[in-house]
Every structure is written in C-alpha cells, then in structure tokens.
Design an enzyme around this catalytic site. Structure first.
Site, mmCIF file in Angstrom:
data_model
loop_
_atom_site.group_PDB
_atom_site.id
_atom_site.type_symbol
_atom_site.label_atom_id
_atom_site.label_comp_id
_atom_site.label_asym_id
_atom_site.label_seq_id
_atom_site.Cartn_x
_atom_site.Cartn_y
_atom_site.Cartn_z
ATOM 1 N N GLY A 110 0.817 -1.200 0.000
ATOM 2 C CA GLY A 110 0.000 0.000 0.000
ATOM 3 C C GLY A 110 0.858 1.259 0.000
ATOM 4 O O GLY A 110 1.901 1.324 -0.653
ATOM 5 N N SER A 111 0.430 2.252 0.764
ATOM 6 C CA SER A 111 1.032 3.581 0.659
ATOM 7 C C SER A 111 2.471 3.682 1.150
ATOM 8 O O SER A 111 3.154 4.652 0.832
ATOM 9 C CB SER A 111 0.161 4.595 1.408
ATOM 10 O OG SER A 111 -1.095 4.729 0.766
ATOM 11 N N THR A 112 2.953 2.711 1.933
ATOM 12 C CA THR A 112 4.372 2.778 2.301
ATOM 13 C C THR A 112 5.251 2.673 1.057
ATOM 14 O O THR A 112 6.377 3.175 1.034
ATOM 15 C CB THR A 112 4.741 1.642 3.279
ATOM 16 O OG1 THR A 112 4.378 0.381 2.711
ATOM 17 C CG2 THR A 112 4.054 1.818 4.624
#
Length: 653
Positions: free
Chosen positions: A277-279
């Site tokens: 995801g956003s990491t």
C-alpha cells in the site's frame, strides 16, 4: 553295528565342522565381530547462539535417550508394557511399532529420544534386558519463545530445522565422533577406542535480547488491542543493515517446536508476502525526485478525488478529495490519485528500475534461506492499470524485510545495505566479525534528504501523527492495503507503518505490519500501527542512549580553577580512554566522570543500564552516583560539558 553308528556320527561332526569353518566361515566371523565389537556414533555438540551482547539464546545440554539391543530382548510385549508405564503417554500405534522394533533382532534401536531425567532414572531402575540409556546432546533455548523465528529450532537428529539454526547448521553442528567398544561373551566392555566429536562454531547474532523483548511485547499488545490475526515487527540499524529485532505474532517455543503449528513456526517477516500500500509511495516519490521528473514544489491536481484508468476507477482512501496538492503533500496526505500521476510521469521503465534498486522482487539476505523473493511483474507485462497500481503500492508483493530495508536506504542517505542477522562467528577460539555490505546506491544523498524531509511532515502533520515522540524528529510513512483472498480483495487489510528515528541521524528503522485489524482503532496504518512503532522506538532510543533532537537541554558549563580569564581560552580535552577516579566494583554503578558521551553510554549499556544525556562533551556529573548499587535496566542521567578536566568533574556534587 556300534562301529557303524560311531562312524556316521564322526562323519556328521566332520561335515558340520567343514560347513562351519569353510562354507559358513565369513558369516560367523562377521556375526562374532558384531557381538564383540560395537561401533557407536558420538554426536558433535552444537555451538551456542548469542545475541549481540553475548547473552545466550541457544545452547546444548546433555539428555538421556532410551535405547535397545533387540537381539537381547527376550519378552518384547512385556518390555514395552513396562516402558510405557514409565512414559505414561504411549499411544496404541506407538506400542505396536515399539514391539515390532524390539522383535527384529537387530543390534541397536532407539526407544525414545531425549527423555526427562526422572524417566531415565526409573527405566534404569527397572533393569530390563536389552534396554539401556545413551547420553545425547539436546538443544535448549533459555528464553523460550524470545526470538524464536530468528534463532530457529533443532530436530532430534541434532540438525537445525529453522532460523539461524538451519541457515548456519554446517557451522554450528560440529563433527560427529566414533567409539569402538570391545565386549566379552557376557557383553562386558573391556576395551574402548574413540574418535572424539568436535564442538561447532558459536554464532553471535545482530539481535539485541532487550530490543527483541520490547518488539515482541509491543507487537503482541498491538495485535490484542486491534483484534488482529497476527503481525510483524522488524527493527534495523540503517547504517549497517543489522537486524536488531524481528518479531512475529503468533509465535512458538522452540523447546517444544513439535507442539506448534506450521503457521506459528512460520517467519512472517521473510516468508509472507503482502501488498504494502502507501508505504510503497516512498519508492515512487524517491524515483521521481531522483529522475527530476517533478520538483518537490510541483503542484498536482487530484480533483475530483478519483481517477479513471480504462474501465477502472481508483479513489482516495475514504473517498477524500484533496484538491490541488504539492508533490510533498501527496505523500503527506497519502493521495492515491497524486501517486498515480507521479507514477505516470515516471513511466514503466523508470519506475520498474527503481523497484529493483530498492530490493523488491528477489531475495535480499543470505541469512534467511527460506526468504521469499516477493512478486514483481516483468515490465513487459505492465499495463497502464498495472503502472497505476504499483505507483500506490498495489499489484506488488513484498516481504516485511524487503520493505524495512528499502526505507533504511532512505535513512542511510541513499545507500542500500544487505540486511543481516549474523554479527560474528567464533571459530577455533577466534572471533570473525561480519562486516556491513553496501550493495548499491538507490538515490543520491540529496534525494534521500528531500524524501526524509517529506516523511518528517507525514509524522508532523500527516497520516502518522500518532508516531510522534516528544523530543525527537521522526520520519515515516503509513500504509493500508486490502488483503487479496482467492484472487479477490477482501475487507480485511494490512495496516502498516515504517519509519526511522531520529530522522537527522537515524539509530533505528522500524516496520510494523498488523494483519487484519478489526478493533475500535479501525484498519488504517496511522491509528493501528503507528502507536506500536512509537512505543518500540521510544524504548530503543532510550536504551541506546540517543539524545533528544528537538530543543535539547543546554550544556552545563563549569569553569576550571586554573583557567585563565583570557577570552577564547581553549579548554583541554580529556582522552576518551581516561580512567575513572573511583575504582569499579562489581554490582555497583561505575564512575563515569571525565569520559566522553560515547564511552560513558557504552559503559552503561554494557552493565544493563540506559543513558539520558544532558549537554555535550564530557561527563561532569552523573546519577546514580559512583558506587551506588546497580539496578539493571535503570536509566543513568549524565551531565555533559565541553570541559573534560578531572578536577571539574570531581568538584561536582
């Protein structure tokens, strides 16, 4: 008639003698040798496994195994009944197999390996024909489940089956010896020749026992609090690649590994894949800054909070519409639309190059033979939709170890180090340290600095405010990705946070992944994983004696008695190795006055204390005072000043 009978009897005897001495000679000689000479294997003793401070994580102890000489057992069913009366847990299948084993007439068989001392004593007291005991080496893990997935476990045959025990089995196991025992007709030993077994090498891990305990404690608390299925924490030194802690939930006790399930024994940190995801936007943004496709002050229009890719519509989390954002705020707010637009500006080839540079799609550490390479599609298969997905951390499978190593490259000013769990090997009385290994440069130092500044804002005012630690600047990134189950995305998520502290000169990079949180904190990385990061980072910074970076206390200045009043007079510097004035006594706090901050901190840590520093320079005062009783784990308060004179230090109360 009598003469004929005697003649036939003599002929029979002669024929038998000829048969035994000529025809059957080899078999009889071999049987006699087996009866008189007994060769036994003497297992090599496994070397110890230590943490980075020399504390024992795994060692070997002696244990009794019950063995049999089936050819000497006269009543197999009766013998089995008496043995099982001592064991008390024999199943019907085990009774049957053991009875058959004792009936086969062979010269050796195991009855049960590595039994308890009281059971061995009771079986010896039975004095059963053909039953005896044999000393073997058994692996013992004094801390139980602590670090179980990193340390590993060992089977009954003394071979490593997981973790470092398996990865370095050839080093740790040692070499087997051999004993040749001669016996008489009553099987009494009268001669013994042996080749002694050797002890294997001792392995010193990069794991710190205290930090491992903290990581496991806080991960367990986070999983319980968020009603999650499980989770992973990895703590790494970004400047060396050393793994300081690696925790998984659920876990197991390697002393009783056979009682654990495969899921419990599985090292999630290196074997399980998840969509980050956003990491993963850290990779997308770093690539864009490095390739200069977008300056960090570029404004990106994310209206209307969604973007159409063919027939697919991708929206922001919780259907936000962030409007027009700066490049940095795309990461701070974790905008999916903004990340996709950055990815489109980069293009498939360039983004694919940086995915590889940051270590995804292949194993990255030789210390984990079972490590998964992850899943990264070949660039020739990237469609426009795939490019959009990868830009925001979907359609790519990574391990927690890969993710923490990638962010550690940002923390380490763009240099990517090989993650490792072995610190040193003790072989033949010598210690061989494993040096850090720089694999490549992911970005320039300037790009890493720009990315760090953006990640600081993520914690300061973005999605990770719950990762803030008073007195320290933290850089990090949250991530939330729906789990892929049977080819379809479910409502469950992987909630994660990865960051490093202090951001100006990182001591640790920490990744927290919580699997399927379902508690009151929701399912996003910010409220679920960031608090776990904060608690672990606080303990790590305190334990390592890292001074605050925000509004640090002013240094305490102490005038020397023989100091001239001339402006700008230079202060003498005391050598770091200067000896304290009060002799150290075991069990008491040492005198640290006159030592540099580094030397004093190292000395406190070595005796099990943590350090809190005020000022800079050399120690002029300390609390607890020299000579006070030592309390392991207690904080030590050190006052520092740029005057290192022994007289100045001694004059302090």
């Amino acid at each position: 008639m009598a003469a004929a009978v005697l003649g036939l009897w003599a002929i029979g005897i002669e024929a038998r003698l000829v048969y035994l001495q000529v025809i059957d000679r080899d078999e009889l000689v071999d049987r006699g040798t087996r009866q008189q000479l007994n060769t036994r294997k003497l297992p090599g003793k496994r070397g110890d496994i230590l943490d980075r401070r020399g504390r024992v994580l795994a060692t070997s102890v002696d244990a009794d195994s019950i063995v049999a000489v089936p050819s000497d057992v006269t009543d197999a069913p009766g013998t089995v009944a008496k043995l099982c009366a001592v064991f008390r847990d024999c199943t019907g299948k085990e009774r049957h197999e053991l009875t058959e084993r004792l009936r086969n007439g062979k010269s050796f068989a195991y009855v049960r390996r590595q039994v308890a001392d009281d059971q061995a004593a009771r079986i010896k007291a039975l004095d059963l024909a053909g039953i005896g005991t044999l000393k073997e080496s058994r692996r013992f893990f004094p801390n139980g489940s602590l670090g179980a997935h990193v340390v590993g476990y060992v089977g009954l045959d003394n071979r490593g089956l997981g973790g470092a025990e398996a990865a370095y089995d050839s080093e740790i196991r040692g070499k087997d010896g051999q004993a040749l025992v001669s016996t008489d007709a009553r099987r009494r030993a009268f001669n013994r020749k042996e080749k002694a077994p050797t002890t294997g090498s001792t392995i010193e891990l990069t794991i710190d026992q205290y930090l491992q305990h903290v990581a496991e404690r806080e991960l367990h608390a986070g999983v319980i609090e968020n009603q999650a299925v499980g989770g992973t924490v990895v703590v790494m030194n970004p400047h060396t690649g050393e793994i300081l802690a690696m925790a998984n939930e659920p876990t197991f006790d390697p002393n009783a590994y056979r009682d654990a399930t495969e899921i419990q024994r599985r090292n999630r940190a290196v074997q399980d894949l998840y969509e980050p995801g956003s990491t993963f936007k850290v990779v997308t943004a770093s690539a864009a800054i490095e390739e200069k496709v977008m300056p960090v002050d570029t404004m990106i229009d994310t209206n209307p909070g969604s973007i159409r890719i063919g027939s697919r519509v991708i929206t922001e989390a919780s259907n936000h519409n962030y409007g027009v954002l700066s490049f940095g705020d795309v990461i701070v707010k974790s905008s999916n639309v903004g990340a996709i637009k950055i990815g489109f500006r980069l293009g498939t080839d360039r983004l694919s190059d940086y995915v590889q540079r940051f270590g995804f799609g292949r194993p990255i550490s030789p210390d984990f033979p079972a490590e998964s390479p992850g899943i990264v599609w070949d660039r020739t298969r990237w469609t426009e939709s795939a490019l959009a997905s990868v830009s925001m951390g979907y359609q790519v499978g990574v391990t927690p170890l890969q993710m923490v190593s990638a962010v550690s490259a940002v923390a380490n000013r763009g240099e990517y180090l090989e993650p490792r769990v072995v610190h040193a090997v003790y072989r033949d009385g010598r210690r061989y340290e494993v040096p850090p290994k720089v694999l490549r440069r992911t970005t320039t130092t300037a790009t890493a600095a720009s990315m760090t500044a953006i990640m600081e804002q993520v914690v300061e005012r973005g999605t990770a405010t719950m990762a803030q630690i008073p007195g320290y600047t933290i850089a990090g990134k949250t991530g939330t990705a729906n789990k892929l189950v049977n080819g379809r995305y479910s409502l469950d998520t992987y909630a994660s946070f990865v960051g490093f502290a202090p951001s100006s000169d990182p001591a640790v990079t920490i990744l927290v992944v919580i699997d399927s949180p379902r508690g009151v904190n929701g399912h996003f990385g910010g409220p679920v994983s960031a608090p776990v990061f904060r608690r672990i980072a606080e303990a790590a910074l305190r334990y390592q004696g890292v001074a605050p970076t925000i509004n640090p206390a002013a240094p305490v200045l102490v005038a020397r008695h023989d100091m001239t009043k001339a402006a700008g007079a230079a202060l003498p510097i005391v050598d770091e190795g200067a000896q304290p004035s009060i002799p150290d006594t075991p069990g008491t706090v040492p005198d640290l006055r006159g030592l540099s901050a580094r030397a004093a901190t190292r000395k406190l840590v070595n005796i099990g204390m943590s350090a809190r520093l005020l000022g800079d320079g050399f120690v002029i005062a300390q609390e607890p005072a020299p000579g006070e009783p030592l309390v392991e784990g207690a904080p030590g308060r050190l006052v520092l000043a740029r005057s290192g004179s022994r007289q100045a230090a001694a004059s302090q109360p």
